[in-house]
Design a protein around this motif. Sequence first.
Motif, PDB file in Angstrom:
ATOM      1  N   CYS A   1       0.837  -1.211   0.000  1.00 55.19           N
ATOM      2  CA  CYS A   1       0.000   0.000   0.000  1.00 55.19           C
ATOM      3  C   CYS A   1       0.867   1.254   0.000  1.00 55.19           C
ATOM      4  O   CYS A   1       2.090   1.178   0.149  1.00 55.19           O
ATOM      5  N   GLY A   2       0.203   2.392  -0.144  1.00 49.46           N
ATOM      6  CA  GLY A   2       0.851   3.695  -0.023  1.00 49.46           C
ATOM      7  C   GLY A   2       0.496   4.291   1.328  1.00 49.46           C
ATOM      8  O   GLY A   2      -0.672   4.274   1.721  1.00 49.46           O
ATOM      9  N   GLY A   3       1.486   4.819   2.059  1.00 51.39           N
ATOM     10  CA  GLY A   3       1.241   5.388   3.392  1.00 51.39           C
ATOM     11  C   GLY A   3       0.923   6.873   3.308  1.00 51.39           C
ATOM     12  O   GLY A   3       1.502   7.599   2.488  1.00 51.39           O
ATOM     13  N   LEU A   4      -0.011   7.335   4.160  1.00 57.43           N
ATOM     14  CA  LEU A   4      -0.499   8.712   4.063  1.00 57.43           C
ATOM     15  C   LEU A   4      -0.205   9.579   5.279  1.00 57.43           C
ATOM     16  O   LEU A   4      -0.510  10.768   5.259  1.00 57.43           O
ATOM     17  N   GLN A   5       0.337   8.993   6.336  1.00 56.73           N
ATOM     18  CA  GLN A   5       0.591   9.773   7.545  1.00 56.73           C
ATOM     19  C   GLN A   5       2.081   9.721   7.892  1.00 56.73           C
ATOM     20  O   GLN A   5       2.791   8.831   7.415  1.00 56.73           O
ATOM     21  N   GLU A   6       2.512  10.676   8.750  1.00 56.45           N
ATOM     22  CA  GLU A   6       3.928  10.667   9.141  1.00 56.45           C
ATOM     23  C   GLU A   6       4.297   9.395   9.884  1.00 56.45           C
ATOM     24  O   GLU A   6       5.442   8.951   9.834  1.00 56.45           O
TER      25      GLU A   6
ATOM     26  N   THR B   1      -8.195   2.430   5.739  1.00 54.10           N
ATOM     27  CA  THR B   1      -7.597   2.217   4.421  1.00 54.10           C
ATOM     28  C   THR B   1      -8.572   2.657   3.340  1.00 54.10           C
ATOM     29  O   THR B   1      -9.753   2.292   3.403  1.00 54.10           O
ATOM     30  N   ILE B   2      -8.083   3.401   2.364  1.00 58.47           N
ATOM     31  CA  ILE B   2      -8.954   3.704   1.217  1.00 58.47           C
ATOM     32  C   ILE B   2      -8.601   2.733   0.095  1.00 58.47           C
ATOM     33  O   ILE B   2      -7.424   2.591  -0.279  1.00 58.47           O
ATOM     34  N   SER B   3      -9.637   2.062  -0.419  1.00 58.07           N
ATOM     35  CA  SER B   3      -9.453   1.176  -1.575  1.00 58.07           C
ATOM     36  C   SER B   3      -9.914   1.926  -2.811  1.00 58.07           C
ATOM     37  O   SER B   3     -11.072   2.343  -2.889  1.00 58.07           O
ATOM     38  N   CYS B   4      -9.001   2.087  -3.746  1.00 65.33           N
ATOM     39  CA  CYS B   4      -9.276   2.922  -4.923  1.00 65.33           C
ATOM     40  C   CYS B   4      -9.537   2.076  -6.160  1.00 65.33           C
ATOM     41  O   CYS B   4      -9.019   0.970  -6.283  1.00 65.33           O
TER      42      CYS B   4
ATOM     43  N   GLN C   1      -5.816   7.659  -6.534  1.00 60.62           N
ATOM     44  CA  GLN C   1      -4.928   7.785  -5.370  1.00 60.62           C
ATOM     45  C   GLN C   1      -4.221   9.141  -5.360  1.00 60.62           C
ATOM     46  O   GLN C   1      -3.257   9.349  -4.625  1.00 60.62           O
ATOM     47  N   GLY C   2      -4.680  10.056  -6.207  1.00 58.74           N
ATOM     48  CA  GLY C   2      -4.123  11.417  -6.222  1.00 58.74           C
ATOM     49  C   GLY C   2      -2.755  11.514  -6.874  1.00 58.74           C
ATOM     50  O   GLY C   2      -2.027  12.485  -6.657  1.00 58.74           O
ATOM     51  N   ARG C   3      -2.366  10.504  -7.692  1.00 57.52           N
ATOM     52  CA  ARG C   3      -1.081  10.593  -8.400  1.00 57.52           C
ATOM     53  C   ARG C   3      -1.317  11.345  -9.706  1.00 57.52           C
ATOM     54  O   ARG C   3      -2.257  11.042 -10.432  1.00 57.52           O
ATOM     55  N   VAL C   4      -0.419  12.275  -9.999  1.00 54.59           N
ATOM     56  CA  VAL C   4      -0.563  13.032 -11.249  1.00 54.59           C
ATOM     57  C   VAL C   4       0.613  12.698 -12.149  1.00 54.59           C
ATOM     58  O   VAL C   4       1.766  12.937 -11.786  1.00 54.59           O
ATOM     59  N   LEU C   5       0.325  12.137 -13.300  1.00 58.47           N
ATOM     60  CA  LEU C   5       1.382  12.041 -14.317  1.00 58.47           C
ATOM     61  C   LEU C   5       1.050  13.127 -15.346  1.00 58.47           C
ATOM     62  O   LEU C   5       1.179  14.294 -15.045  1.00 58.47           O
ATOM     63  N   ARG C   6       0.532  12.773 -16.516  1.00 59.20           N
ATOM     64  CA  ARG C   6       0.342  13.826 -17.521  1.00 59.20           C
ATOM     65  C   ARG C   6      -1.046  14.461 -17.486  1.00 59.20           C
ATOM     66  O   ARG C   6      -1.236  15.543 -17.995  1.00 59.20           O
ATOM     67  N   VAL C   7      -2.042  13.740 -16.875  1.00 62.93           N
ATOM     68  CA  VAL C   7      -3.398  14.306 -16.864  1.00 62.93           C
ATOM     69  C   VAL C   7      -3.704  14.847 -15.464  1.00 62.93           C
ATOM     70  O   VAL C   7      -3.588  14.115 -14.486  1.00 62.93           O
ATOM     71  N   PRO C   8      -4.088  16.114 -15.352  1.00 62.81           N
ATOM     72  CA  PRO C   8      -4.389  16.680 -14.019  1.00 62.81           C
ATOM     73  C   PRO C   8      -5.591  16.013 -13.373  1.00 62.81           C
ATOM     74  O   PRO C   8      -6.391  15.347 -14.046  1.00 62.81           O
ATOM     75  N   LEU C   9      -5.727  16.224 -12.058  1.00 62.09           N
ATOM     76  CA  LEU C   9      -6.811  15.585 -11.296  1.00 62.09           C
ATOM     77  C   LEU C   9      -8.068  16.445 -11.272  1.00 62.09           C
ATOM     78  O   LEU C   9      -7.981  17.684 -11.289  1.00 62.09           O
ATOM     79  N   ALA C  10      -9.231  15.790 -11.154  1.00 62.64           N
ATOM     80  CA  ALA C  10     -10.498  16.518 -11.006  1.00 62.64           C
ATOM     81  C   ALA C  10     -10.455  17.336  -9.708  1.00 62.64           C
ATOM     82  O   ALA C  10     -10.929  18.461  -9.668  1.00 62.64           O
ATOM     83  N   ASP C  11      -9.893  16.759  -8.639  1.00 65.90           N
ATOM     84  CA  ASP C  11      -9.779  17.484  -7.369  1.00 65.90           C
ATOM     85  C   ASP C  11      -8.312  17.478  -6.940  1.00 65.90           C
ATOM     86  O   ASP C  11      -7.833  16.524  -6.317  1.00 65.90           O
ATOM     87  N   PRO C  12      -7.570  18.542  -7.263  1.00 61.21           N
ATOM     88  CA  PRO C  12      -6.134  18.561  -6.955  1.00 61.21           C
ATOM     89  C   PRO C  12      -5.845  18.535  -5.448  1.00 61.21           C
ATOM     90  O   PRO C  12      -4.724  18.252  -5.047  1.00 61.21           O
ATOM     91  N   HIS C  13      -6.861  18.836  -4.611  1.00 63.09           N
ATOM     92  CA  HIS C  13      -6.640  18.863  -3.149  1.00 63.09           C
ATOM     93  C   HIS C  13      -7.101  17.579  -2.468  1.00 63.09           C
ATOM     94  O   HIS C  13      -7.154  17.519  -1.241  1.00 63.09           O
ATOM     95  N   GLN C  14      -7.466  16.565  -3.258  1.00 65.12           N
ATOM     96  CA  GLN C  14      -8.015  15.331  -2.669  1.00 65.12           C
ATOM     97  C   GLN C  14      -7.129  14.768  -1.557  1.00 65.12           C
ATOM     98  O   GLN C  14      -7.594  14.503  -0.450  1.00 65.12           O
ATOM     99  N   ASN C  15      -5.828  14.587  -1.826  1.00 66.25           N
ATOM    100  CA  ASN C  15      -4.995  13.897  -0.829  1.00 66.25           C
ATOM    101  C   ASN C  15      -4.770  14.710   0.438  1.00 66.25           C
ATOM    102  O   ASN C  15      -4.742  14.143   1.527  1.00 66.25           O
ATOM    103  N   GLU C  16      -4.638  16.043   0.288  1.00 64.46           N
ATOM    104  CA  GLU C  16      -4.514  16.897   1.490  1.00 64.46           C
ATOM    105  C   GLU C  16      -5.733  16.700   2.384  1.00 64.46           C
ATOM    106  O   GLU C  16      -5.611  16.559   3.600  1.00 64.46           O
TER     107      GLU C  16
END
Length: 291
Positions: free
Chosen positions: A120-125, A199-202, A209-224
């Motif tokens: 998984c990907g970790g989201l907290q410190e 856990t969020i299952s995407c 999962q809020g990863r941006v490669l070449r296409v921007p996200l619908a909600d750029p603040h989702q992960n914050e």
Amino acid sequence: MEKKYFAESELIINKDSSVFHLHVKPEQLADKVILVGDPGRVSLVASHFDEKECDIHNREFHTITGRYKNKRITVLSTGIGCDNIDIVVNELDALANIDFKTRYEKSPLKSLTLVRIGTCGGLQEYTPEGTYIASEKSIGFDGLLNYYAGRNEVCDLAFEEAFVKHMNWSAQKGAPYVIDSDEETLNRIAGNDMVRGVTISCGGFFGPQGRVLRVPLADPHQNEKIENFEYNGHRITNFEMESSALHGLSKLMGHKAVTCCMVIANRRALKANVEYKNSIDGLIETVLDRI
Ligand SMILES: O=P(O)(O)O[C@H]1O[C@H](CO)[C@@H](O)[C@H]1O
Ligand SMILES: O=c1cc[nH]c(=O)[nH]1
């Protein structure tokens, strides 16, 4: 009460009496099941077995049943995503609870123990690379459980409402669902040395999962917003792609499920560990001992 019958088109059984996708026969399934995403991880889990009964491959589904310290265990791969979990959990339930000769539901029904070992990907410190996270709750971004009756009875509706409000959730994405793991199984598997989290299952590895490669996200603040969300002392700890459907379908079918994952990507520190295949063996041994 009238017994439930399942027609040929609804429960597809192969000519050799195995279930359609998994190619497993009812007598080849143990009551304790370990599910992994990666088909290659099945042999790693089974390398700890004292003996093996069967080794079956079909598509992304690799299944081995064997014994570990006197416990009969099946390990199988699900591939990636909740769409595959729909296939795997329904077929496991059919193997356990439907008579393949008569096509009628069995009585009494069996309750399987289903433990997912994933990455998984970790989201907290407090969830850096290498952390083992056991999912106390899962939030499904995948939508699968919304197709099943009884969804509202097994989900944490107050948590869902708070999350939707906090996120300013767009209905275009489909309703998220929040589901608990099985409490006894969680306590046994997590012990006091795994982080217990939400856990969020995407429905994807990138945009969802809020990863941006070449296409921007619908909600750029989702992960914050996800990282800051707090509800009744719960924080969201990690992203993966299967636990919501596994826990949700298990609750609806009467099975006991929990997911534990090793963090391989630290989304806050922007770091990833691609050499995780050796270190996940520690998590595998812990789960084999506790299942
Ligand atoms: O390592 P596994 O079990 O596959 O789990 C995680 O890794 C895959 C994505 O890379 C997804 O299946 C996700 O849930
Ligand atoms: O960041 C990650 C790492 C593993 N699996 C996921 O789904 N996401």
